[in-house]
Write a protein that holds these residues in place. Structure first.
Motif, PDB file in Angstrom:
ATOM      1  N   ALA A  17      -2.987 -15.771  -4.476  1.00 50.71           N
ATOM      2  CA  ALA A  17      -2.680 -14.462  -3.915  1.00 50.71           C
ATOM      3  C   ALA A  17      -3.089 -14.388  -2.450  1.00 50.71           C
ATOM      4  O   ALA A  17      -4.113 -14.939  -2.047  1.00 50.71           O
ATOM      5  CB  ALA A  17      -3.378 -13.359  -4.713  1.00 50.71           C
ATOM      6  N   TRP A  46     -11.820 -11.784  -2.255  1.00 49.30           N
ATOM      7  CA  TRP A  46     -10.925 -11.898  -1.117  1.00 49.30           C
ATOM      8  C   TRP A  46     -11.711 -12.477   0.054  1.00 49.30           C
ATOM      9  O   TRP A  46     -12.763 -11.975   0.426  1.00 49.30           O
ATOM     10  CB  TRP A  46     -10.343 -10.540  -0.714  1.00 49.30           C
ATOM     11  N   THR A  75      -0.933  -2.644   3.805  1.00 49.19           N
ATOM     12  CA  THR A  75      -1.160  -3.975   3.243  1.00 49.19           C
ATOM     13  C   THR A  75       0.016  -4.407   2.376  1.00 49.19           C
ATOM     14  O   THR A  75       0.697  -3.575   1.768  1.00 49.19           O
ATOM     15  CB  THR A  75      -2.438  -4.020   2.371  1.00 49.19           C
ATOM     16  N   THR A 133      -2.810  -7.559   6.056  1.00 50.24           N
ATOM     17  CA  THR A 133      -3.229  -6.233   6.531  1.00 50.24           C
ATOM     18  C   THR A 133      -2.644  -6.002   7.914  1.00 50.24           C
ATOM     19  O   THR A 133      -2.870  -6.800   8.829  1.00 50.24           O
ATOM     20  CB  THR A 133      -4.758  -6.123   6.589  1.00 50.24           C
ATOM     21  N   THR A 186       1.564 -12.134  -4.824  1.00 50.86           N
ATOM     22  CA  THR A 186       1.078 -12.957  -5.926  1.00 50.86           C
ATOM     23  C   THR A 186       2.021 -14.130  -6.120  1.00 50.86           C
ATOM     24  O   THR A 186       3.245 -13.944  -6.236  1.00 50.86           O
ATOM     25  CB  THR A 186       1.005 -12.139  -7.236  1.00 50.86           C
ATOM     26  N   SER A 193       0.836  -1.201   0.000  1.00 46.16           N
ATOM     27  CA  SER A 193       0.000   0.000   0.000  1.00 46.16           C
ATOM     28  C   SER A 193       0.870   1.249   0.000  1.00 46.16           C
ATOM     29  O   SER A 193       0.513   2.282  -0.572  1.00 46.16           O
ATOM     30  CB  SER A 193      -0.923  -0.009   1.224  1.00 46.16           C
ATOM     31  N   ARG A 221      -3.155 -11.473   0.948  1.00 45.73           N
ATOM     32  CA  ARG A 221      -3.050 -10.064   1.324  1.00 45.73           C
ATOM     33  C   ARG A 221      -2.933  -9.960   2.849  1.00 45.73           C
ATOM     34  O   ARG A 221      -3.800 -10.433   3.583  1.00 45.73           O
ATOM     35  CB  ARG A 221      -4.265  -9.275   0.832  1.00 45.73           C
ATOM     36  N   GLU A 251       0.383  -7.260  -0.669  1.00 43.81           N
ATOM     37  CA  GLU A 251      -0.327  -8.221  -1.507  1.00 43.81           C
ATOM     38  C   GLU A 251       0.695  -9.081  -2.234  1.00 43.81           C
ATOM     39  O   GLU A 251       1.517  -8.571  -3.005  1.00 43.81           O
ATOM     40  CB  GLU A 251      -1.240  -7.508  -2.494  1.00 43.81           C
ATOM     41  N   GLU A 292      -5.885 -12.290   4.229  1.00 45.11           N
ATOM     42  CA  GLU A 292      -6.943 -12.756   3.345  1.00 45.11           C
ATOM     43  C   GLU A 292      -6.305 -13.550   2.214  1.00 45.11           C
ATOM     44  O   GLU A 292      -5.114 -13.377   1.912  1.00 45.11           O
ATOM     45  CB  GLU A 292      -7.717 -11.575   2.756  1.00 45.11           C
ATOM     46  N   TYR A 293      -7.070 -14.399   1.592  1.00 42.85           N
ATOM     47  CA  TYR A 293      -6.597 -15.114   0.407  1.00 42.85           C
ATOM     48  C   TYR A 293      -7.623 -14.929  -0.707  1.00 42.85           C
ATOM     49  O   TYR A 293      -8.808 -14.696  -0.451  1.00 42.85           O
ATOM     50  CB  TYR A 293      -6.374 -16.595   0.693  1.00 42.85           C
ATOM     51  N   LYS A 294      -7.180 -15.021  -1.936  1.00 40.87           N
ATOM     52  CA  LYS A 294      -8.040 -14.771  -3.082  1.00 40.87           C
ATOM     53  C   LYS A 294      -8.643 -16.075  -3.582  1.00 40.87           C
ATOM     54  O   LYS A 294      -7.930 -17.031  -3.904  1.00 40.87           O
ATOM     55  CB  LYS A 294      -7.252 -14.087  -4.201  1.00 40.87           C
TER      56      LYS A 294
END
Length: 830
Positions: free
Chosen positions: A809, A778, A737, A813, A741, A696, A811, A739, A771-773
């Motif tokens: 992916a 998400w 954050t 936070t 990949t 971020s 993420r 993220e 979190e996961y995608k």
């Protein structure tokens, strides 16, 4: 009690040149209780003193917040004002009870008025936290506004409404065991009275019906984490109250039935061995600690009730473990995500789990199978698990612990819940507290008996008096086991000429393999002969069920001598264990050996052992933390990653239990390649699975990709390697954050983060989440029940998913502390 007397085994023995036929009746054995055996041993006694002086005080301090939880419950029940909420996870009381159990055992080592007074004070607090009807569980007695919000998912909306997760019965099982141990050690009944009151309450609620619970109908649930079953049998042994034995049987009979699975909040599925009734279970599945506690309770029920309908399942499960699912160190539960059993022969070395508690459970299960049957093979498994995996769970100083026990370490990967070495404690502290209670029980696992038989189990320098039907028998055992195989037992019967049989255990490692089962076998020809003598005359006896019987009319001064030779042995694994293909490991006696980098010039996994059978040079460390511990030096070779070939090198090995006592981030290996190609293939690591990292916000001098560069931090304040931080005046205190990949969609078993903290603007986060995608959505990454999103400095903070996830992916936070920035040095996604 001769519930299993349908089987009679015969052995022909020659004693003093006279042929004697000896019959062994298969019947449950009675163990000599821990307080009736005095340890006089140079291996175990120093460990117990370390526990008493270091581990128990340290552990009691670490679990003090649990005492305060109970204190607040007691205050609330008295009508006093309570403002501070419950602290910790819903099972924290069990850790306190286990530490107290260990302390109780140690009170028999030597009187300690101060420790006893401390125990009495805590027991008073526990008693004050018990409701009038016997119920005892902090999170349902305290009013709703004082309950920890993070535990709501597992407690249910009222008592016993979600036994699959609440740990209500698990906590009480550990309380029973602690109370029993304290009663046996001191004769004080107060805690035992609390335990019995609770057990009688549970019997009424679960099996009879109580108008205050479940609308008066019996609760047909079984606990999600087994423990109360074996604790109830132990309470029966001590009190003689058959209610407790029958309760244990009822809980076991109920598990996996349709009635149990259909109950509200019930345990179900393979994870907690509640998928089918226990008598239909033929394989070891699910969470390995839960499983071994269940199997222990099943074996206890067979011994105490004569219910032989459980035997086919027990025997099949035992063989499934030792033939297909156990590491050579006695470790169980190779799958990290569930802390449990994986497919047959799936036994990785570097990426295994083998929770310390599972090894403790392996000891419990096999020792109870031995008491049930009198067969030595079960003690042999328990011994391997005890001396190797269990003992490795705590360092030699008694203040750092393994939760996870790998058989190979590269010095970089944080395998032990965020550390590449032992940890001082864990948020879920089941393993340290289990260590605190198992090791002091060793004295109670040395001898067992029937009316006219005495069985040796673990060989330990000790003395005791065994109460046989014809009269007491005093025994004094002298040995340097497990480092040396000479065992001497002085026999002094109270009645001169008393006839009985002394059964001497001949360990599996003296024969064709290191440990029972079909997984491992010796590849060398270093055979040796076991010799037993009575008063200098050799005993020539056929070994029966792993035991050499010595039957005679005994008199005071008789001396039995047993020689168990300990050559260095080389083991290979079943070829279906891919991780051990074309590899060999070394053992001596009951000890597994490994290489650790402090003793070797090259990383431990670089060594090649081509020649099988060499004895090498045996020596003893004479100084430092390793003083008194043996080591073995062999001629070997080491592979060069650049040249791709092996060159001569000296390989030094130490007992596996003693590794990681001279610093963290060291390499270690148990299974050695037989040739250079195998070694090199094992060292080849794939390129990182991270394709890109975006943040971020990133401080201009930092780089988010640095968190996946594979460089291992020395500390959270390590400025020698690249990092990512959110440092900027306009970013202080703002949520950030990262993220990540991945190169391809993959199953995620764990995520570990090593925080940067220079105390000069960049600090540990106040909290974080992940979190996961899933496709384009998400979803929250829910941590496994024993995991937390940790913010510990100077280590990797590892978290496993609560359920299996596959993604490309992730993420992260991060919520910074007020007016602070956050930073990450390294992130590992397994």
């Amino acid at each position: 009690m001769r519930f299993l007397s349908a089987v009679v085994l015969l052995a022909t023995a020659v004693v003093s040149c006279h042929t004697t036929t000896i019959e062994r009746e298969r019947e449950p054995l009675t163990p000599m209780s821990f307080e009736k055996v005095t340890l006089e041993d140079d291996f175990w006694l120093p460990r117990l003193k370390t526990q008493k002086e270091t581990l128990v005080p340290f552990s009691l301090e670490k679990t003090r917040f649990s005492v305060e939880n109970l204190r607040r419950v007691g205050q609330y029940l008295k009508g006093e004002k309570v403002t501070k909420p419950f602290e910790g996870a819903l099972f924290v009381a069990s850790d306190l009870f286990k530490v107290m159990e260990g302390a109780a055992y140690l009170l028999t080592l030597e009187k300690d008025a101060e420790l006893e007074a401390q125990m009495d004070e805590i027991i008073d607090i526990i008693a004050s936290a018990q409701a009038a009807d016997g119920y005892l569980y902090e999170l349902h007695i305290l009013p709703e506004h004082l309950r920890n919000k993070g535990n709501e998912w597992g407690t249910g909306h009222k008592p016993y409404s979600k036994v699959a997760y609440s740990h209500e019965l698990y906590n009480m099982g550990h309380m029973y065991e602690g109370a029993i141990a304290y009663y046996q050690a001191t004769g004080k009944r107060k805690w035992l009275d609390v335990a019995e009151k609770n057990a009688q309450h549970i019997n009424k609620v679960f099996f009879e019906g109580d108008s205050n619970y479940n609308e008066g109908k019996p609760i047909t649930q079984t606990p999600g984490h087994q423990e109360i079953e074996l604790a109830l049998v132990k309470m029966y042994r001590v009190t003689g109250n058959e209610l407790y034995r029958n309760m244990a049987k009822k809980f076991i009979d109920l598990r996996g039935t349709e009635e149990s699975k259909n109950a509200e909040g019930a345990a179900a599925g393979e994870y907690c061995q509640a998928h089918i009734p226990v008598r239909e279970q033929m394989e070891a599945v699910g969470h390995s600690v839960r499983a071994t506690y269940l199997y222990s309770g099943m074996a206890d029920v067979v011994s105490m009730t004569g219910d032989t309908t459980l035997l086919p399942a027990l025997n099949s499960i035992w063989h499934d473990i030792v033939d297909r699912k156990m590491h050579i160190n006695g470790g169980l539960g190779a799958v990290p995500g569930i802390e449990g059993f994986g497919p047959a022969y799936d036994l990785p070395n570097r990426d295994t789990y083998d929770e310390t508690c599972a090894a403790v459970g392996n000891v419990f299960f096999n020792y109870r199978m031995f008491l049930m049957s009198g067969e030595a093979k079960y003690v042999d498994v328990a011994e391997v698990a005890l001396y190797n995996n269990v003992l490795a769970g705590v360092n030699l100083e008694g203040n750092k612990f393994f939760y996870v026990n790998v058989l190979e370490a590269d010095g970089k990967k944080p395998f032990n819940h965020g550390r590449a070495g032992r940890s001082p404690w864990f948020g879920t502290a089941c393993c340290p507290s289990n260590m605190a209670r198992l090791i002091p029980q060793i004295s109670g696992m040395t001898y067992s008996y029937t009316d006219d038989d005495i069985y040796t189990a673990f060989y330990v320098g000790s003395s005791t008096v065994v109460p046989l039907a014809a009269g007491d028998v005093k025994l004094k055992q002298t040995t340097a086991y497990p480092f040396e195989g000479k065992v001497s037992i002085e026999v002094e019967p109270a009645v001169e000429g008393e006839e009985f049989t002394l059964w001497l255990r001949i360990p599996t490692w003296c024969g064709e393999q290191f440990v029972p089962g079909k997984l491992y076998s010796y590849a060398d020809n270093n055979r040796s002969k076991v010799v037993a003598k009575v008063n200098g005359e050799r005993v020539r006896t056929t070994v029966v069920d792993g035991y050499m019987p010595v039957q005679r009319a005994w008199k005071a001064g008789d001396r039995v001598e047993l020689e168990l030779p300990m050559p260095v042995r080389y083991s290979v694994a079943d070829e279906r264990v891919e991780a051990d293909l074309n590899r060999v490991c070394l053992t001596r006696g009951p000890l597994l050996y490994c290489a650790e980098q402090p003793d070797n010039e090259y990383p431990a996994s670089h060594y090649v052992v081509r020649k099988i059978g060499k004895q090498g040079e045996l020596a003893i460390f004479d100084e430092g933390i390793m003083a008194g511990i043996p080591n073995i030096t062999l001629s070997s070779s080491s592979v060069d990653l650049l040249e791709g070939k092996a060159t001569p090198a000296t390989l030094t090995l130490i007992p596996y239990y003693a590794w990681n006592n001279r610093g963290d981030n060291v390499t270690m290996n148990v299974w050695f390649a037989r040739d250079a190609e195998t070694a090199l293939n094992g060292l080849t690591r794939t390129v990182g699975n991270v394709m890109d990292v975006r943040a971020s916000f990133t401080y201009p001098n930092d780089d988010p990709v640095a968190v996946a560069d594979g460089k291992h931090p020395k500390s959270s304040n390590d400025h020698s390697i690249p990092r990512w931080t959110s440092w900027s005046q306009n970013q202080l205190g703002k949520t950030q954050t990262l993220e990540v990949t991945l190169r391809k969609e993959q199953k995620v078993e764990s995520v570990s983060i090593y925080w940067f903290d220079d105390h000069d603007g960049v600090y540990l986060p106040a909290s974080w989440s992940m979190e996961y995608k899933d496709g384009e959505e998400w979803k929250p990454f829910q941590p496994y029940i024993t995991d937390r999103f940790g913010v510990e400095p100077n280590q990797f903070n590892m978290v496993h998913p609560h359920e299996a996830i596959t993604t490309r992916a992730l993420r992260v936070t991060m919520v910074p502390q007020p007016n602070k920035a956050v930073g990450v040095l390294e992130m590992v996604i397994e």
